[in-house]
Design a protein around this motif. Structure first.
Motif, PDB file in Angstrom:
ATOM      1  N   ARG A  44     -12.929   6.758 -40.670  1.00 24.11           N
ATOM      2  CA  ARG A  44     -13.548   7.829 -40.548  1.00 24.11           C
ATOM      3  C   ARG A  44     -14.722   7.769 -41.604  1.00 24.11           C
ATOM      4  O   ARG A  44     -15.917   8.072 -41.361  1.00 24.11           O
ATOM      5  CB  ARG A  44     -12.823   9.084 -40.995  1.00 24.11           C
ATOM      6  N   ASP A  45     -14.479   7.047 -42.722  1.00 24.24           N
ATOM      7  CA  ASP A  45     -15.694   6.986 -43.588  1.00 24.24           C
ATOM      8  C   ASP A  45     -16.476   6.051 -43.237  1.00 24.24           C
ATOM      9  O   ASP A  45     -17.854   5.912 -43.468  1.00 24.24           O
ATOM     10  CB  ASP A  45     -14.865   6.314 -45.023  1.00 24.24           C
ATOM     11  N   ALA A  46     -15.987   4.696 -42.517  1.00 19.41           N
ATOM     12  CA  ALA A  46     -16.977   3.960 -41.768  1.00 19.41           C
ATOM     13  C   ALA A  46     -18.007   4.602 -40.913  1.00 19.41           C
ATOM     14  O   ALA A  46     -18.986   4.411 -40.774  1.00 19.41           O
ATOM     15  CB  ALA A  46     -16.275   2.740 -41.407  1.00 19.41           C
ATOM     16  N   ARG A  47     -17.286   5.386 -40.149  1.00 21.52           N
ATOM     17  CA  ARG A  47     -18.305   6.352 -39.015  1.00 21.52           C
ATOM     18  C   ARG A  47     -19.330   7.108 -39.802  1.00 21.52           C
ATOM     19  O   ARG A  47     -20.274   6.906 -39.449  1.00 21.52           O
ATOM     20  CB  ARG A  47     -17.451   7.057 -38.269  1.00 21.52           C
ATOM     21  N   PHE A  48     -19.012   7.721 -40.692  1.00 21.71           N
ATOM     22  CA  PHE A  48     -19.637   8.628 -41.788  1.00 21.71           C
ATOM     23  C   PHE A  48     -20.878   7.667 -42.150  1.00 21.71           C
ATOM     24  O   PHE A  48     -21.948   8.074 -42.186  1.00 21.71           O
ATOM     25  CB  PHE A  48     -19.079   9.422 -42.806  1.00 21.71           C
ATOM     26  N   PHE A  49     -20.389   6.663 -42.963  1.00 23.33           N
ATOM     27  CA  PHE A  49     -21.510   5.931 -43.560  1.00 23.33           C
ATOM     28  C   PHE A  49     -22.419   5.090 -42.362  1.00 23.33           C
ATOM     29  O   PHE A  49     -23.740   5.180 -42.933  1.00 23.33           O
ATOM     30  CB  PHE A  49     -20.806   4.295 -44.298  1.00 23.33           C
ATOM     31  N   LEU A  50     -22.008   4.814 -41.270  1.00 19.06           N
ATOM     32  CA  LEU A  50     -22.878   4.276 -40.268  1.00 19.06           C
ATOM     33  C   LEU A  50     -23.739   5.566 -39.843  1.00 19.06           C
ATOM     34  O   LEU A  50     -25.119   4.933 -39.388  1.00 19.06           O
ATOM     35  CB  LEU A  50     -22.141   3.639 -39.036  1.00 19.06           C
ATOM     36  N   GLU A  51     -23.266   6.542 -39.654  1.00 17.32           N
ATOM     37  CA  GLU A  51     -24.132   7.621 -38.975  1.00 17.32           C
ATOM     38  C   GLU A  51     -25.367   8.032 -40.125  1.00 17.32           C
ATOM     39  O   GLU A  51     -26.300   8.147 -39.815  1.00 17.32           O
ATOM     40  CB  GLU A  51     -23.629   8.912 -38.811  1.00 17.32           C
ATOM     41  N   SER A  52     -24.765   8.081 -41.447  1.00 20.75           N
ATOM     42  CA  SER A  52     -25.789   8.288 -42.513  1.00 20.75           C
ATOM     43  C   SER A  52     -26.859   7.042 -42.805  1.00 20.75           C
ATOM     44  O   SER A  52     -28.092   7.415 -42.759  1.00 20.75           O
ATOM     45  CB  SER A  52     -25.113   8.269 -43.821  1.00 20.75           C
ATOM     46  N   TYR A  53     -26.319   5.907 -42.483  1.00 19.60           N
ATOM     47  CA  TYR A  53     -27.207   4.722 -42.216  1.00 19.60           C
ATOM     48  C   TYR A  53     -28.361   4.864 -41.450  1.00 19.60           C
ATOM     49  O   TYR A  53     -29.436   4.359 -41.582  1.00 19.60           O
ATOM     50  CB  TYR A  53     -26.457   3.520 -42.440  1.00 19.60           C
ATOM     51  N   GLY A  54     -27.789   5.252 -40.353  1.00 20.42           N
ATOM     52  CA  GLY A  54     -28.602   5.442 -39.044  1.00 20.42           C
ATOM     53  C   GLY A  54     -29.973   6.588 -39.397  1.00 20.42           C
ATOM     54  O   GLY A  54     -31.155   6.329 -39.066  1.00 20.42           O
ATOM     55  N   LEU A  55     -29.295   7.467 -39.999  1.00 22.40           N
ATOM     56  CA  LEU A  55     -30.418   8.683 -40.545  1.00 22.40           C
ATOM     57  C   LEU A  55     -31.295   8.191 -41.687  1.00 22.40           C
ATOM     58  O   LEU A  55     -32.498   8.563 -41.599  1.00 22.40           O
ATOM     59  CB  LEU A  55     -29.724  10.034 -40.944  1.00 22.40           C
ATOM     60  N   MET A  56     -30.971   7.217 -42.362  1.00 24.02           N
ATOM     61  CA  MET A  56     -31.951   6.816 -43.405  1.00 24.02           C
ATOM     62  C   MET A  56     -33.171   6.179 -42.887  1.00 24.02           C
ATOM     63  O   MET A  56     -33.925   5.777 -43.652  1.00 24.02           O
ATOM     64  CB  MET A  56     -31.024   5.759 -44.392  1.00 24.02           C
ATOM     65  N   ALA A  57     -32.909   5.599 -41.591  1.00 26.79           N
ATOM     66  CA  ALA A  57     -34.195   4.935 -40.928  1.00 26.79           C
ATOM     67  C   ALA A  57     -35.459   5.746 -40.830  1.00 26.79           C
ATOM     68  O   ALA A  57     -36.495   5.369 -41.034  1.00 26.79           O
ATOM     69  CB  ALA A  57     -33.539   4.043 -39.747  1.00 26.79           C
TER      70      ALA A  57
END
Length: 122
Positions: A44-57
């Motif tokens: 769950r944390d990894a999924r959130f981290f990846l989603e947030s990282y995608g938004l950072m672009a």
């Protein structure tokens, strides 16, 4: 925050490669390949981290990212991966395999003995 996020992604990729021996073209592929080897809260944390990282672009969407929550997710993932010992896991897997094989031989031997007793050979 952009440079530190890139550092976090690189650190996570390295940890996934070292601790879980999961390779991939990016962090998302590594998390997907790790799959059920990760506990639910780490996935769950990894999924959130990846989603947030995608938004950072995207600069406008980057404002939606909760930096503290993203750092907490990163810390939880790193804490779990740091606690893993690949050598110990390989040893445990070999012991479990040997125990399974021994159990199969034991059950087979008992069944052969029962059949021999029932047929009157022993």
């Amino acid at each position: 925050m952009g440079k530190s996020v890139e550092y976090q992604v690189d650190a996570l990729r390295t940890l996934f490669a070292e601790k879980l021996r999961v390779q991939g073209r990016d962090l998302e592929a590594q998390v997907r390949k790790a799959g059920r080897r990760l506990p639910r809260h780490v996935r769950r944390d990894a999924r959130f981290f990846l989603e947030s990282y995608g938004l950072m672009a995207n600069p406008k969407l980057a404002r939606m990212v909760d930096g503290k929550k993203m750092d907490r997710a990163y810390s939880n993932i790193v804490a779990y991966l740091d606690g893993l010992d690949p050598r110990q896991e390989r040893i445990t897997a070999m012991i479990n395999l040997a125990a399974s094989i021994a159990f199969v031989f034991l059950v087979t031997g008992v069944l052969v003995l029962v059949v021999l007793v029932l047929r009157g050979f022993v």
